[in-house]
Structure formats: structure tokens, C-alpha cells
Write a protein that holds these residues in place. Sequence first.
Motif, PDB file in Angstrom:
ATOM      1  N   LEU A 248       4.646  21.952 -19.775  1.00 29.86           N
ATOM      2  CA  LEU A 248       5.794  21.844 -20.669  1.00 29.86           C
ATOM      3  C   LEU A 248       5.350  21.635 -22.106  1.00 29.86           C
ATOM      4  CD1 LEU A 248       8.141  19.460 -18.607  1.00 29.86           C
ATOM      5  CD2 LEU A 248       8.198  21.962 -18.698  1.00 29.86           C
ATOM      6  N   ASN A 249       6.051  22.268 -23.030  1.00 31.93           N
ATOM      7  CA  ASN A 249       5.868  21.989 -24.448  1.00 31.93           C
ATOM      8  C   ASN A 249       6.743  20.811 -24.835  1.00 31.93           C
ATOM      9  OD1 ASN A 249       4.145  24.282 -24.856  1.00 31.93           O
ATOM     10  ND2 ASN A 249       5.963  25.592 -24.854  1.00 31.93           N
ATOM     11  N   ALA A 250       6.474  20.217 -25.994  1.00 25.93           N
ATOM     12  CA  ALA A 250       7.272  19.082 -26.463  1.00 25.93           C
ATOM     13  C   ALA A 250       8.740  19.480 -26.552  1.00 25.93           C
ATOM     14  CB  ALA A 250       6.770  18.619 -27.831  1.00 25.93           C
ATOM     15  N   GLY A 251       9.609  18.646 -25.972  1.00 27.16           N
ATOM     16  CA  GLY A 251      11.040  18.902 -25.993  1.00 27.16           C
ATOM     17  C   GLY A 251      11.548  19.681 -24.791  1.00 27.16           C
ATOM     18  N   GLU A 252      10.644  20.090 -23.895  1.00 32.23           N
ATOM     19  CA  GLU A 252      11.056  20.850 -22.717  1.00 32.23           C
ATOM     20  C   GLU A 252      11.204  19.935 -21.509  1.00 32.23           C
ATOM     21  OE1 GLU A 252       9.368  25.355 -23.457  1.00 32.23           O
ATOM     22  OE2 GLU A 252       8.142  23.951 -22.265  1.00 32.23           O
ATOM     23  N   MET A 253      12.087  20.342 -20.605  1.00 28.90           N
ATOM     24  CA  MET A 253      12.376  19.577 -19.401  1.00 28.90           C
ATOM     25  C   MET A 253      12.286  20.492 -18.186  1.00 28.90           C
ATOM     26  SD  MET A 253      15.707  17.167 -18.725  1.00 28.90           S
ATOM     27  CE  MET A 253      15.636  15.796 -17.557  1.00 28.90           C
TER      28      MET A 253
ATOM     29  N   PRO B 244       0.813  -1.218   0.000  1.00 26.36           N
ATOM     30  CA  PRO B 244       0.000   0.000   0.000  1.00 26.36           C
ATOM     31  C   PRO B 244       0.850   1.272   0.000  1.00 26.36           C
ATOM     32  CG  PRO B 244      -0.927  -1.608   1.506  1.00 26.36           C
ATOM     33  CD  PRO B 244       0.390  -2.159   1.058  1.00 26.36           C
ATOM     34  N   ALA B 245       2.002   1.233   0.687  1.00 27.41           N
ATOM     35  CA  ALA B 245       2.883   2.409   0.732  1.00 27.41           C
ATOM     36  C   ALA B 245       3.470   2.706  -0.643  1.00 27.41           C
ATOM     37  CB  ALA B 245       3.991   2.190   1.752  1.00 27.41           C
ATOM     38  N   ILE B 246       3.920   1.658  -1.338  1.00 28.69           N
ATOM     39  CA  ILE B 246       4.480   1.841  -2.676  1.00 28.69           C
ATOM     40  C   ILE B 246       3.416   2.343  -3.633  1.00 28.69           C
ATOM     41  CG2 ILE B 246       5.465   0.639  -4.665  1.00 28.69           C
ATOM     42  CD1 ILE B 246       6.930  -1.189  -2.752  1.00 28.69           C
ATOM     43  N   GLU B 247       2.228   1.753  -3.553  1.00 27.23           N
ATOM     44  CA  GLU B 247       1.150   2.166  -4.435  1.00 27.23           C
ATOM     45  C   GLU B 247       0.791   3.633  -4.222  1.00 27.23           C
ATOM     46  OE1 GLU B 247      -2.190  -0.394  -4.046  1.00 27.23           O
ATOM     47  OE2 GLU B 247      -1.033  -2.233  -4.376  1.00 27.23           O
ATOM     48  N   LYS B 248       0.731   4.052  -2.977  1.00 27.63           N
ATOM     49  CA  LYS B 248       0.386   5.443  -2.672  1.00 27.63           C
ATOM     50  C   LYS B 248       1.481   6.382  -3.149  1.00 27.63           C
ATOM     51  CE  LYS B 248      -2.088   8.743  -0.950  1.00 27.63           C
ATOM     52  NZ  LYS B 248      -3.358   9.135  -1.606  1.00 27.63           N
ATOM     53  N   TYR B 249       2.730   6.008  -2.910  1.00 24.88           N
ATOM     54  CA  TYR B 249       3.864   6.842  -3.338  1.00 24.88           C
ATOM     55  C   TYR B 249       3.855   7.030  -4.851  1.00 24.88           C
ATOM     56  CZ  TYR B 249       8.604   8.128  -4.677  1.00 24.88           C
ATOM     57  OH  TYR B 249       9.689   8.745  -5.263  1.00 24.88           O
ATOM     58  N   LEU B 250       3.703   5.937  -5.594  1.00 19.31           N
ATOM     59  CA  LEU B 250       3.707   6.011  -7.053  1.00 19.31           C
ATOM     60  C   LEU B 250       2.521   6.808  -7.578  1.00 19.31           C
ATOM     61  CD1 LEU B 250       4.815   2.381  -8.008  1.00 19.31           C
ATOM     62  CD2 LEU B 250       6.201   4.474  -7.983  1.00 19.31           C
ATOM     63  N   SER B 251       1.384   6.686  -6.900  1.00 19.42           N
ATOM     64  CA  SER B 251       0.209   7.440  -7.308  1.00 19.42           C
ATOM     65  C   SER B 251       0.443   8.939  -7.145  1.00 19.42           C
ATOM     66  CB  SER B 251      -1.009   6.996  -6.488  1.00 19.42           C
ATOM     67  OG  SER B 251      -2.150   7.759  -6.834  1.00 19.42           O
ATOM     68  N   LEU B 252       1.014   9.339  -6.005  1.00 19.10           N
ATOM     69  CA  LEU B 252       1.311  10.752  -5.774  1.00 19.10           C
ATOM     70  C   LEU B 252       2.372  11.256  -6.747  1.00 19.10           C
ATOM     71  CD1 LEU B 252       1.340  10.893  -1.858  1.00 19.10           C
ATOM     72  CD2 LEU B 252      -0.329  11.950  -3.399  1.00 19.10           C
ATOM     73  N   LEU B 253       3.409  10.443  -6.962  1.00 20.51           N
ATOM     74  CA  LEU B 253       4.479  10.834  -7.879  1.00 20.51           C
ATOM     75  C   LEU B 253       3.927  11.058  -9.277  1.00 20.51           C
ATOM     76  CD1 LEU B 253       7.518  11.228  -8.431  1.00 20.51           C
ATOM     77  CD2 LEU B 253       7.656   8.782  -8.910  1.00 20.51           C
ATOM     78  N   ALA B 254       3.062  10.163  -9.735  1.00 23.11           N
ATOM     79  CA  ALA B 254       2.468  10.288 -11.060  1.00 23.11           C
ATOM     80  C   ALA B 254       1.582  11.525 -11.154  1.00 23.11           C
ATOM     81  CB  ALA B 254       1.658   9.030 -11.395  1.00 23.11           C
ATOM     82  N   THR B 255       0.859  11.813 -10.086  1.00 22.06           N
ATOM     83  CA  THR B 255      -0.029  12.976 -10.084  1.00 22.06           C
ATOM     84  C   THR B 255       0.757  14.268 -10.221  1.00 22.06           C
ATOM     85  OG1 THR B 255      -1.660  11.835  -8.721  1.00 22.06           O
ATOM     86  CG2 THR B 255      -1.752  14.240  -8.760  1.00 22.06           C
ATOM     87  N   TYR B 256       1.802  14.407  -9.427  1.00 18.91           N
ATOM     88  CA  TYR B 256       2.608  15.629  -9.496  1.00 18.91           C
ATOM     89  C   TYR B 256       3.354  15.739 -10.816  1.00 18.91           C
ATOM     90  CZ  TYR B 256       1.617  16.518  -4.586  1.00 18.91           C
ATOM     91  OH  TYR B 256       0.982  16.795  -3.396  1.00 18.91           O
ATOM     92  N   LYS B 257       3.829  14.613 -11.323  1.00 17.06           N
ATOM     93  CA  LYS B 257       4.534  14.641 -12.607  1.00 17.06           C
ATOM     94  C   LYS B 257       3.596  15.064 -13.722  1.00 17.06           C
ATOM     95  CE  LYS B 257       7.660  11.942 -15.502  1.00 17.06           C
ATOM     96  NZ  LYS B 257       8.367  10.650 -15.656  1.00 17.06           N
ATOM     97  N   GLU B 258       2.360  14.612 -13.650  1.00 17.33           N
ATOM     98  CA  GLU B 258       1.365  14.995 -14.648  1.00 17.33           C
ATOM     99  C   GLU B 258       1.169  16.505 -14.647  1.00 17.33           C
ATOM    100  OE1 GLU B 258      -3.247  13.872 -15.846  1.00 17.33           O
ATOM    101  OE2 GLU B 258      -2.579  13.727 -13.772  1.00 17.33           O
ATOM    102  N   GLN B 259       1.146  17.104 -13.471  1.00 18.38           N
ATOM    103  CA  GLN B 259       0.958  18.542 -13.374  1.00 18.38           C
ATOM    104  C   GLN B 259       2.140  19.305 -13.980  1.00 18.38           C
ATOM    105  OE1 GLN B 259      -1.972  19.754 -12.431  1.00 18.38           O
ATOM    106  NE2 GLN B 259      -2.514  17.591 -12.300  1.00 18.38           N
ATOM    107  N   VAL B 260       3.331  18.786 -13.791  1.00 12.26           N
ATOM    108  CA  VAL B 260       4.521  19.418 -14.379  1.00 12.26           C
ATOM    109  C   VAL B 260       4.474  19.310 -15.892  1.00 12.26           C
ATOM    110  CG1 VAL B 260       7.038  19.355 -14.527  1.00 12.26           C
ATOM    111  CG2 VAL B 260       5.916  18.987 -12.326  1.00 12.26           C
ATOM    112  N   LEU B 261       4.168  18.131 -16.404  1.00 11.90           N
ATOM    113  CA  LEU B 261       4.125  17.918 -17.848  1.00 11.90           C
ATOM    114  C   LEU B 261       3.082  18.810 -18.515  1.00 11.90           C
ATOM    115  CD1 LEU B 261       4.454  14.020 -18.007  1.00 11.90           C
ATOM    116  CD2 LEU B 261       6.151  15.698 -18.767  1.00 11.90           C
ATOM    117  N   ALA B 262       2.026  19.128 -17.807  1.00 12.51           N
ATOM    118  CA  ALA B 262       0.975  19.985 -18.360  1.00 12.51           C
ATOM    119  C   ALA B 262       1.492  21.391 -18.639  1.00 12.51           C
ATOM    120  CB  ALA B 262      -0.212  20.035 -17.410  1.00 12.51           C
TER     121      ALA B 262
END
Length: 394
Positions: free
Chosen positions: A174-179, A154-172
Amino acid sequence: MVGQRSCVEEKMIKKMDALGNCDELDVKAAVMNRVMAIHDQQKTMGGEMTNLRDERESFSETGDPVMQKQAKILPHPSKFRKRLLSGVSAAVLLGMLGFGALQLSGLGDLTEHGSQSTIDITQPPDGAITLVNSGGKAIVQTVHYNTPIPSTSPAIEKYLSLLATYKEQVLAHLNAGEMAAYYVNDTEFTKLAKGLGYGNQLQFAFSSPVYSNHQDFVKKLKGTGDFWPELPSILANGYEFEYATFKAAPPYWPIDKEYKEMLEQFLKKAKVDKTGQKLFMEKIAVNAIESAEVTYHKGDQTIELSLNQSTYMGGISQVSILEGQTAEKWSMTGTGKEAVFIAASTEKGEQTWSSRNLLYWYDEASQTIRSLNDGLNESLTREQWQVIANSFIR
């Protein structure tokens, strides 16, 4: 032309969805990729560190954290990140080939230059294979390694879920090719990361561009760390370049001064923030490519490959073979070059979760260790891999 590009991008999006860029978080696959990353870190010669990579880019639906977007673009810290290649091998069952050397006939026009070559195949009884340079020095060597089956909690699942959520917000943002580099100021996320032993407080996100023109893609690869500049545009029997993308390598490791300085800046901003902001990000320059994904097609048939390379830094780079697997040495009679081929398992089960086809070789001209794989889909036949070997190993 616009319609053609849209079609290509749509196909690429579908492919990325199949790999995990979907609305539901595939925790098991993410854990598998995490274990593979940990294994890379442990087996890499020279003690260099490996980043948390390939956490599946799949996201759950949650509220958007408040973001602080910076316009600053950092200068290139280095021309090319020199890393040794050490990969988790595929699970291998090579069929009833027996031992000794086998001679395979030529497979026709194998590259855009029309070269032809046969492949001598040797399968040592003990599975030990060594690739050497022109001076006879060992560069790549296979080793047997018993990789544990990845587990979840459950800890790993929660961590990965939060990580994916925040990463999604960052990617939103960024334009293609940006980091971008980003820091998560979330008490629950930080507590989970420390409890699971994930020490990287500074995260990186990259918006992968899609190229439908071979020359444009090669130009980009060559201009960013000289990654695979001689990528072939045509394989055998009419297989032509269709589209490609790449992943950017994180510019800093936790031991780097730049990493520590940027993290300190984020921590200061989080400390004085009074709004409850949980996500801080800053765009940074892309200075090296970590891997590339290339698709070739002939009619409705496709060949999809993942390309990796790392600068040879001395010593011996180890290629792991899991318990029960075997490997072969492929010798290109036309060029005199040699490679290690590891075939995906034909069996299914928990022990073969990392199963994939792999091809390793040393490119002396660029002093790099290179590898190709077809991901976890095991879609290519042995004959196609022979074609690929002759097309890429020149």
C-alpha cells in the motif's frame, strides 16, 4: 523544503516506532489495546459494533506469505460512519484539589484568534458528571467501571504475532493513504481466532500518510467525513502545528451486507486456490476517519494529541472511570461550554495500565461527541491541558 519534510517524516517514524511500529512484537501492549477495544464495544450505547483496532503495528520476522493483489477500488459505502463514542478512561489521581468550584486565571492567547478565558473546575464528591446540550438533555455521563487487568497467553501471543505478520505484508503493498481489506487463509490463524473468540474474518489495513502542512491536513479531514474541520493551527504562547496523521475507519462491520459479500468473494478464491496462498487482499476506498494524531511544537517542546469524534445518535454516551479514579467538570467561562477532564494516574502499577489524560465534550454545532488524549505517555501538564481546552473547545 524536501529536507524539512524528510525531517518531519523521520520524526513521525520515530514516534510511530515508540508507539509500537518496530521489529519486535509487544504482546502485552497489544493485549491492552484489545481489552480497551472490547470495553468500547461493551459500553457503546445503541449496541453498535466496534472493530478490532489498535493491535500494535509491530512485526516479527517471518517468510512473506504469497499475496494476491487486486486493483479494484470499491465505491464509498457511506459518507460518514456514525458511531457513538465510549472510551476507557484514564486512571485518575487529581492531587489535593478538594471539592467544590475552583477559579483558574486566564492563560494568555490560547488560540490563533487570541481568545482568552478562565476555567471553572468542579469536582463532585461522588465523581458523577453529566454534560448536557442547550436544551438540558444529558449527552455525556461519567460512570464508574472496574476494568479487569489484561492477561496474555501463548495462544494470544501466537495469534497477535501472525496477525501482525500478515498485516505487515498487506501494508508493504500500500502507498500512503491507501486502505485494503484482506483475508488470511491460514489454518493455524483461523483456529486461534475462533478459539479466542475473535470473529472478524475480514481484516483491514491502512497506510497512514503524514502531513507537514496544516491547511493540507485540515482539507483532508474535511473531505473525508467532515472530521474535525476547524482544527486550530496555533495553540498558546507560540505552539504551532508541526505534523499530523490519521487512521481510517473500517468501512464495514460484520453485520453489513458489503462485509459479508467481500468475505464470500475471498472465501471462494481461497477454496479454488491450488498454490497454497495464505493471504488475499483488495484495495478499498477510504470513506471515514477514525482518529487523528497531531503534534504542535515551540522550539524543542512538543504537544502530541490524539483526536476522536463520533456523531451523537441519541441516548447518553458513557465515559468510564476506573476504580479509584476521579474526574472533573471544566466550564469555559468565555464560551459557556463544558467538558469532562480525566487526569492520568500519578501511580504506577498493574491497575494503571490504561492510564492517560482525557478531555471529553459535546460540540452542538456539529452534533458530535469529541475527545482528546495524549496516549499512554502522560506527557502533558495540567496547565497545558487548560490551554488545550480553551484552544479546542470553541
